[in-house]
Design an enzyme around this catalytic site. Structure first.
Site, PDB file in Angstrom:
ATOM      1  CG  HIS A  97     -84.691 -48.282  10.923  1.00 14.11           C
ATOM      2  ND1 HIS A  97     -84.114 -48.125  12.166  1.00 14.11           N
ATOM      3  CD2 HIS A  97     -85.129 -47.055  10.571  1.00 14.11           C
ATOM      4  CE1 HIS A  97     -84.213 -46.865  12.544  1.00 14.11           C
ATOM      5  NE2 HIS A  97     -84.818 -46.189  11.586  1.00 14.11           N
TER       6      HIS A  97
ATOM      7  CG  ASP B 146     -81.162 -47.558  16.099  1.00 15.56           C
ATOM      8  OD1 ASP B 146     -82.103 -48.223  15.618  1.00 15.56           O
ATOM      9  OD2 ASP B 146     -80.780 -47.662  17.277  1.00 15.56           O
TER      10      ASP B 146
END
Length: 446
Positions: A419, A423
């Site tokens: 992450h 995204d």
């Protein structure tokens, strides 16, 4: 002037190496580039090439001995030089390392020769692991004069391939008689022992009597299994990845009808049939071209977006996982990817991969479909920021566009993403693109 020959890092993750064999003897002349010895690292056995010129005056670490990076394994210089001080310092260093090693072993760790076989992620097509037990006193090759098995606590001399086969088949090297030079255990000794053990197992397969049946119900004894060097590195690297990279996971199902059809058509025209993993690599590379953020690495204060799409495949090499990498998959066709991949897998199973062949994957695929696994999640393989976990293809009832119930070949895939780099929406766009390419392979044309 005489100087020490130091153990160098032969792979990016190497912290120590074991001398498998010396190619030079004391008194031999050495030129820069000569292969001094063979060293077993955490990933493979590799040649150690000399960087100095002169005469090999002293071998400090013999076959089977281990040295950490930066420690002396030998001394090189001019003929007749006084090296007493260097020898004394190097032997003191070696003695200290041995003492530390014995303490470490008594605390639970041991050399890789005592490691149990690993049953981790494997590429489909890899040979199934075989189980066998050593038979004390088994004979070596006919016509040879094998050395007796080493006594408890003695150093075990064995080739890297023999060690790998023994780990894979559950054989205790201490019970094997070596027929190689100086009693070294070689591949043939393991194969002979396996055949002998198989014959013994068949002879013991007679119907159990009442007493035997009762004994068979007794619980097996607990066994402490030492951690091999490769297993230790795997544990360290994956723990670092799991706890430093914030993983998130995306799962979807793919209709494999078009992939199966395309693969069948292509294989009719190829001299050697291409495996499914080559198709997965090519399709993933095409999807990455459209979503290049997936092909990136976290650099702390920046994100490095790689130009070449270098895809690794997690392979079970018997003594632990290794990830051979096919470079520039975006610029290669399926046939070439498959050819390179098969060659790399063969080298991985023989512990012959070079560091540049198993490091630096910018994207990784882990396929457990051949083992009947329906779906799973995988840990990201740095420096990549994503890994694709692939399950098996199975006939599944689904509702089509006309609301009819039909049976389709469905495969589940899970994408693990870092992450910090990717995204959720970016990962989803890439994953949806990959699904569409697999369900409509002609999409790679535009």
């Amino acid at each position: 002037m005489a100087e020490k020959i130091l153990m160098t890092a032969l792979s990016p993750t190497m912290e120590e190496g074991t001398i498998v064999s010396w190619n030079k003897s004391e008194g031999d002349t050495v030129a820069a580039g000569d292969v001094l010895c063979e060293v077993e690292t955490d990933k493979a056995s590799m040649d150690y090439e000399a960087t100095q010129e002169g005469m090999l005056l002293k071998i400090v670490r013999g076959e089977g001995e281990t040295a950490t990076v930066g420690q002396a394994i030998g001394i090189i210089g001019a003929e007749g030089e006084d090296i007493a001080d260097l020898v004394q310092a190097a032997q003191a260093e070696a003695g200290s390392a041995r003492s530390g090693g014995e303490t470490k072993k008594s605390g639970g760790a041991a050399e890789s020769s005592d490691a149990a076989p690993d049953h981790g992620t494997a590429a489909p097509g890899a040979p199934p692991q075989q189980e066998a037990r050593a038979v004390p006193g088994a004979a070596a090759e006919p016509g040879s004069a094998p050395a007796p098995p080493p006594a408890d606590g003695a150093r075990i001399k064995a080739s890297p391939l023999a060690r790998k086969l023994a780990e894979r088949r559950g054989i205790d090297l201490r019970q094997v008689a070596g027929s190689g030079p100086q009693g070294r255990i070689v591949k043939a000794d393991i194969e002979t022992l396996t055949a002998t053990a198989g014959a013994a197992a068949q002879a013991a397969a007679a119907p159990l009597g009442a007493a035997d049946a009762g004994a068979a119900t007794l619980a097996a004894q607990d066994e402490t299994i030492a951690v091999s060097r490769r297993r230790g590195v795997i544990a360290q690297r994956l723990a670092e990845s799991k706890f430093s990279a914030p993983h998130f996971y995306l799962t979807l199902s793919v209709d494999m009808a078009q992939v199966t059809s395309a693969r069948s058509t292509l294989n009719k025209q190829l001299p050697q049939k291409a495996g499914l993993n080559a198709f997965l690599m090519k399709f993933a590379a095409e999807a990455i071209k459209r979503h290049p953020v997936i092909n990136s690495s976290w650099q702390g204060d920046s994100i490095l977006q790689h130009g070449s799409i270098d895809i690794g495949l997690a392979v079970d090499a018997g003594s632990g996982l290794i990830t051979p990498v096919v470079r520039n998959c975006g610029g290669k066709g399926i046939a070439r990817i498959d050819s390179e991949l098969k060659e790399l897998i063969e080298k991985a199973q023989n512990d012959a991969l070079q560091p540049e062949e198993y490091t630096g994957a910018t994207f990784t695929i882990s396929n457990l479909g051949a083992f009947g696994i329906e779906e799973f999640t995988a840990i990201i393989n740095p420096p990549g920021s994503a890994i694709l976990a692939v399950g098996k293809t199975q006939k599944t009832p689904v509702v089509d566009e006309l609301d009819d119930l039909v049976v389709r070949p469905i495969m589940k895939m899970t994408l693990s993403c870092d992450h910090r780099v990717i995204d959720g929406a970016a990962g989803a766009r890439f994953f949806n693109e990959l699904k569409q390419i697999m369900e409509q392979p002609y999409r790679v044309l535009f």
